[in-house]
Motif scaffolding. Structure first.
Motif, PDB file in Angstrom:
ATOM      1  N   ARG A   9       0.752  -1.185  -0.072  1.00  0.00           N
ATOM      2  CA  ARG A   9      -0.046   0.149  -0.061  1.00  0.00           C
ATOM      3  C   ARG A   9       0.844   1.298  -0.018  1.00  0.00           C
ATOM      4  N   ALA A  10       2.065   1.237   0.975  1.00  0.00           N
ATOM      5  CA  ALA A  10       2.832   2.493   0.921  1.00  0.00           C
ATOM      6  C   ALA A  10       3.508   2.595  -0.707  1.00  0.00           C
ATOM      7  N   LYS A  11       3.845   1.550  -1.291  1.00  0.00           N
ATOM      8  CA  LYS A  11       4.593   1.709  -2.719  1.00  0.00           C
ATOM      9  C   LYS A  11       3.341   2.323  -3.755  1.00  0.00           C
ATOM     10  N   GLU A  12       2.181   1.830  -3.362  1.00  0.00           N
ATOM     11  CA  GLU A  12       1.145   2.432  -4.233  1.00  0.00           C
ATOM     12  C   GLU A  12       1.000   3.648  -4.072  1.00  0.00           C
ATOM     13  N   ARG A  13       1.064   4.309  -3.035  1.00  0.00           N
ATOM     14  CA  ARG A  13       1.011   5.665  -2.575  1.00  0.00           C
ATOM     15  C   ARG A  13       2.239   6.430  -2.729  1.00  0.00           C
ATOM     16  N   GLY A  14       3.297   5.755  -2.738  1.00  0.00           N
ATOM     17  CA  GLY A  14       4.660   6.409  -2.880  1.00  0.00           C
ATOM     18  C   GLY A  14       5.052   7.102  -1.415  1.00  0.00           C
ATOM     19  N   VAL A  15       4.428   6.444  -0.393  1.00  0.00           N
ATOM     20  CA  VAL A  15       4.870   7.210   1.033  1.00  0.00           C
ATOM     21  C   VAL A  15       5.972   6.226   1.616  1.00  0.00           C
ATOM     22  N   PRO A  16       6.871   6.896   2.011  1.00  0.00           N
ATOM     23  CA  PRO A  16       8.118   6.288   2.685  1.00  0.00           C
ATOM     24  C   PRO A  16       7.856   5.452   4.076  1.00  0.00           C
ATOM     25  N   LEU A  17       8.837   4.602   4.356  1.00  0.00           N
ATOM     26  CA  LEU A  17       8.602   3.782   5.566  1.00  0.00           C
ATOM     27  C   LEU A  17       9.789   4.058   6.474  1.00  0.00           C
ATOM     28  N   ARG A  18       9.396   4.474   7.678  1.00  0.00           N
ATOM     29  CA  ARG A  18      10.650   4.245   8.657  1.00  0.00           C
ATOM     30  C   ARG A  18      10.576   3.045   9.452  1.00  0.00           C
ATOM     31  N   ILE A  19      11.725   2.147   9.213  1.00  0.00           N
ATOM     32  CA  ILE A  19      11.770   1.062  10.001  1.00  0.00           C
ATOM     33  C   ILE A  19      12.305   1.706  11.328  1.00  0.00           C
ATOM     34  N   GLY A  20      11.598   1.395  12.548  1.00  0.00           N
ATOM     35  CA  GLY A  20      12.209   2.099  13.581  1.00  0.00           C
ATOM     36  C   GLY A  20      12.202   0.855  14.624  1.00  0.00           C
ATOM     37  N   VAL A  21      13.456   0.482  14.984  1.00  0.00           N
ATOM     38  CA  VAL A  21      13.786  -0.500  15.995  1.00  0.00           C
ATOM     39  C   VAL A  21      14.227   0.317  17.451  1.00  0.00           C
ATOM     40  N   ASN A  22      13.623  -0.270  18.323  1.00  0.00           N
ATOM     41  CA  ASN A  22      14.010   0.237  19.778  1.00  0.00           C
ATOM     42  C   ASN A  22      14.513  -0.859  20.545  1.00  0.00           C
ATOM     43  N   ALA A  23      15.324  -0.623  21.319  1.00  0.00           N
ATOM     44  CA  ALA A  23      16.274  -1.683  22.354  1.00  0.00           C
ATOM     45  C   ALA A  23      14.708  -2.029  23.144  1.00  0.00           C
ATOM     46  N   GLY A  24      14.046  -1.496  23.677  1.00  0.00           N
ATOM     47  CA  GLY A  24      12.965  -1.838  24.348  1.00  0.00           C
ATOM     48  C   GLY A  24      12.050  -3.049  23.713  1.00  0.00           C
ATOM     49  N   SER A  25      12.012  -3.103  22.252  1.00  0.00           N
ATOM     50  CA  SER A  25      11.028  -3.918  21.632  1.00  0.00           C
ATOM     51  C   SER A  25      11.664  -4.840  20.753  1.00  0.00           C
ATOM     52  N   LEU A  26      12.824  -5.054  20.920  1.00  0.00           N
ATOM     53  CA  LEU A  26      13.815  -5.903  19.970  1.00  0.00           C
ATOM     54  C   LEU A  26      13.139  -7.264  20.209  1.00  0.00           C
ATOM     55  N   GLU A  27      13.198  -7.834  18.959  1.00  0.00           N
ATOM     56  CA  GLU A  27      12.733  -9.310  18.734  1.00  0.00           C
ATOM     57  C   GLU A  27      13.387 -10.321  19.964  1.00  0.00           C
ATOM     58  N   LYS A  28      12.875 -11.339  20.635  1.00  0.00           N
ATOM     59  CA  LYS A  28      13.405 -11.809  21.750  1.00  0.00           C
ATOM     60  C   LYS A  28      14.581 -12.778  21.288  1.00  0.00           C
ATOM     61  N   HIS A  29      14.407 -13.272  20.145  1.00  0.00           N
ATOM     62  CA  HIS A  29      15.661 -14.136  19.666  1.00  0.00           C
ATOM     63  C   HIS A  29      17.073 -13.319  19.289  1.00  0.00           C
ATOM     64  N   LEU A  30      16.751 -11.903  19.520  1.00  0.00           N
ATOM     65  CA  LEU A  30      17.971 -11.207  19.089  1.00  0.00           C
ATOM     66  C   LEU A  30      18.800 -10.693  20.367  1.00  0.00           C
ATOM     67  N   LEU A  31      18.059 -11.025  21.560  1.00  0.00           N
ATOM     68  CA  LEU A  31      18.678 -10.425  22.785  1.00  0.00           C
ATOM     69  C   LEU A  31      20.091 -11.520  22.952  1.00  0.00           C
ATOM     70  N   SER A  32      20.775 -10.552  23.850  1.00  0.00           N
ATOM     71  CA  SER A  32      21.948 -11.409  24.331  1.00  0.00           C
ATOM     72  C   SER A  32      21.683 -12.546  25.161  1.00  0.00           C
ATOM     73  N   GLU A  33      22.886 -13.299  25.548  1.00  0.00           N
ATOM     74  CA  GLU A  33      22.755 -14.559  26.404  1.00  0.00           C
ATOM     75  C   GLU A  33      21.739 -14.040  28.005  1.00  0.00           C
TER      76      GLU A  33
END
Ligand code: SF4
Length: 355
Positions: free
Chosen positions: A119-143
């Motif tokens: 839908r963003a592509k259709e409308r030419g609207v940019p996306l910000r991929i915003g990654v925050n330390a508090g909501s990082l996927e669990k499998h990416l966290l350190s031991e």
């Protein structure tokens, strides 16, 4: 001027991010987005302060359906902040927002992310991929279960790759943490490994002045290295303060000009005028002036005249009086009680006759 690292250019409404454009100042409203009047009123105050792009939270359908009405009444590009529910992103796009900020990692099933990207592509609207330390996927966290700079950058880049595979490259990246060194390191990695424009911020930086200092340190280090194409200073405060702080950071690195710079001495045992009162009054009177002047308020004649001379307009205190300087020349001596008026007369005169 500190050169910016080469980045691809992304256009958000009428504002360009990256591609050599000046670093863009943005903020986020803290009103209830469903309350269109309150939100528009706050955006107008942000616009007056020089905010160039504004983000609003979109927590539910009612907030999403208010976006068109908000956008209609504001001048700057509108960014929808989406978490978890892909339908809110789709609706925000249908409402005509200029950018979507989301984290594909918390949207759930991948076909939902595909719908947003399509839908963003259709409308030419940019996306910000915003990654925050508090909501990082669990499998990416350190031991130890903690986020790391590498994981933050890796997550943002991984999601950007997947969006690119869907044939869409209008992407801005951000990797934020409340931990300043981690944010610095994550953004260095993003700058090395990609050419996406980078949105910088220290998330949940806290109350001013601590939050301003933490942001200035984190963003200042990166900006000085040429990293960062748009910034948001996150404060527990009126968002107008975020915009003021953002410009002070950019002005101190000479990356943007935005109104006058006020220099005032810290005062010491030699002070001969009430510098604090005078500087505060001058600061208040120069709000809203859009000309990049250097104005100095100095307490005495020891260092005062030297600094005041380097300013466009300045005052150095004497016993009960002040000497007014303009571009290095003494123009007059006035009683302390009239110093603010006299200084402001000179400022106004300088704005109307810059040479
Ligand atoms: S300008 Fe004068 S009063 Fe101000 S800090 Fe310097 S020496 Fe002290």
């Amino acid at each position: 001027m500190i050169p910016r690292r080469e980045r691809r250019s992304v256009t958000v409404g009428s504002v360009r991010i990256g591609g050599g454009a000046p670093v863009v100042v943005q903020s986020m409203t803290n009103t209830d987005t469903r309350d269109v009047d309150m939100t528009v009123e706050q955006v107008h105050r942000l616009e007056m302060a020089g905010c160039e792009m504004v983000r609003v939270a979109v927590p539910d359908h009612q907030a999403a359906s208010s976006l068109y009405a908000i956008k209609e009444r504001i001048q700057i590009p509108l960014v929808a902040d989406i978490h978890f529910d892909y339908r809110l992103a789709l609706e925000a796009l249908d409402q005509g927002v200029d950018k979507i900020r989301f984290n594909p990692g918390n949207i759930g099933k991948w076909n939902r992310v595909e719908e947003i990207v399509g839908r963003a592509k259709e409308r030419g609207v940019p996306l910000r991929i915003g990654v925050n330390a508090g909501s990082l996927e669990k499998h990416l966290l350190s031991e130890d279960g903690l986020p790391t700079a590498g994981a933050l950058a890796g997550s943002a880049l991984h999601h950007a790759d997947l969006v690119e595979e869907m044939g869409y490259g209008e992407i801005v990246l951000s990797a934020k943490a409340s931990d300043v060194p981690m944010t610095i390191e994550a953004n260095r990695l993003l700058a090395e490994r990609s050419d996406y424009p980078l949105h910088l911020g220290i998330t949940e930086a806290g109350l001013p002045p601590a939050g301003v200092i933490r942001s200035a340190v984190g963003l200042g280090v990166l900006l000085e290295e040429g990293i960062g194409d748009t910034i948001r200073v996150s404060l527990t405060a009126d968002p107008v303060e975020e915009v003021v702080a953002a410009y002070e950071i950019l002005k101190s690195l000479e990356l943007r000009q935005h109104g006058p710079i006020l220099i005032s001495c810290p005062t010491c045992g030699r002070v001969q005028i009430d510098v604090l009162r005078i500087a505060r009054q001058v600061q208040e009177r120069i709000q809203g002036i859009d000309v990049p002047l250097r104005i100095a308020v100095m307490g005495c004649v020891v260092n005062g005249p030297g600094e005041a001379r380097q300013a466009d307009v300045g005052v150095a205190g004497g016993r009960g009086v002040g000497v007014i300087f303009r571009k290095g020349e003494v123009v007059r001596k006035v009683k302390e009680a009239h110093l603010v008026e006299a200084l402001m007369d000179e400022v106004e005169e300088m704005i109307s006759n810059p040479d």
